[in-house]
Design an enzyme around this catalytic site. Sequence first.
Site, PDB file in Angstrom:
ATOM      1  N   SER A 120       0.835  -1.192   0.000  1.00  0.00           N
ATOM      2  CA  SER A 120       0.000   0.000   0.000  1.00  0.00           C
ATOM      3  C   SER A 120       0.871   1.244   0.000  1.00  0.00           C
ATOM      4  CB  SER A 120      -0.914   0.029   1.227  1.00  0.00           C
ATOM      5  OG  SER A 120      -1.614   1.259   1.317  1.00  0.00           O
ATOM      6  N   TYR A 131      -1.695  -0.210  10.543  1.00  0.00           N
ATOM      7  CA  TYR A 131      -1.783  -0.483   9.102  1.00  0.00           C
ATOM      8  C   TYR A 131      -0.526  -0.011   8.376  1.00  0.00           C
ATOM      9  CZ  TYR A 131      -3.777  -0.704   4.403  1.00  0.00           C
ATOM     10  OH  TYR A 131      -4.015  -0.997   3.076  1.00  0.00           O
TER      11      TYR A 131
END
Length: 263
Positions: A145, A158
Amino acid sequence: MNAATNDTPARLRVFITGASSGIGLALAEEYLKRGAVLGLVARRGDTLAAFAARFPSASISLYPADVRDAAALSVAAEHFCALHGGADVVIANAGISRGALTGHGDLDVFREVMDINYFGMVATFEPFVARMVAGRRGTLVGIASVAGVRGLPGSGAYSASKSAALKYLEALRVEMRPAGVSVVTIAPGYIRTEMTRRNPYPMPFLMDADVFARKTADAIANKKRFATFPWQMRVAGALLHVVPRWLYDRAMEKAPRKPRPEK
């Protein structure tokens, strides 16, 4: 486990984790369009079964499993390889996003996110590597990501997991290169999925999952080392990487945060 038979060696054999929704589901649909043989892993076995039922003539093997269960992943990999003679592309896609803060009793959230997003990726690749190295072919794909470029306030779990994935995939790419095995890192920006639908803040350059899946499958076919979609987030990620810490801190201090899960 469910599978169709009579596959031909020429058909691409693709194994995908986190395949019951979002990016994983979109990739499964894209590879079916390309005539691939699929092995799909997800915790929600009923959702996998409903997906496979839509394509009765396709060759789809289903493996209801959690990527935190390395033994279950190994069994799934062995079954898929035994059934189809190996895997050409393995996509470690399973991932979750949770808001989490240090000092608020969120240690279990940090562990869960890291276990799925990072260790789950390692566990996905582990049972395939020896076979790929022996055949000097195959492609390992990790879905990372843009959020792994810098630490996002409120999303420390995250961001840390995706940063770990980025560095792991880079190391793995160099390790696998002499063995003839390709490693592709995909770093999505904002993709329209169930995960992002819950974000209570603007998501620039939001891309539909089917468009992302098509571009990702093309990047994998071309064995690109690193790809970011949408392309605008590649530019944003590069800029974030070089922004001085003092400026980044000032800009992000009041940025909107992902909500923490209710206890």
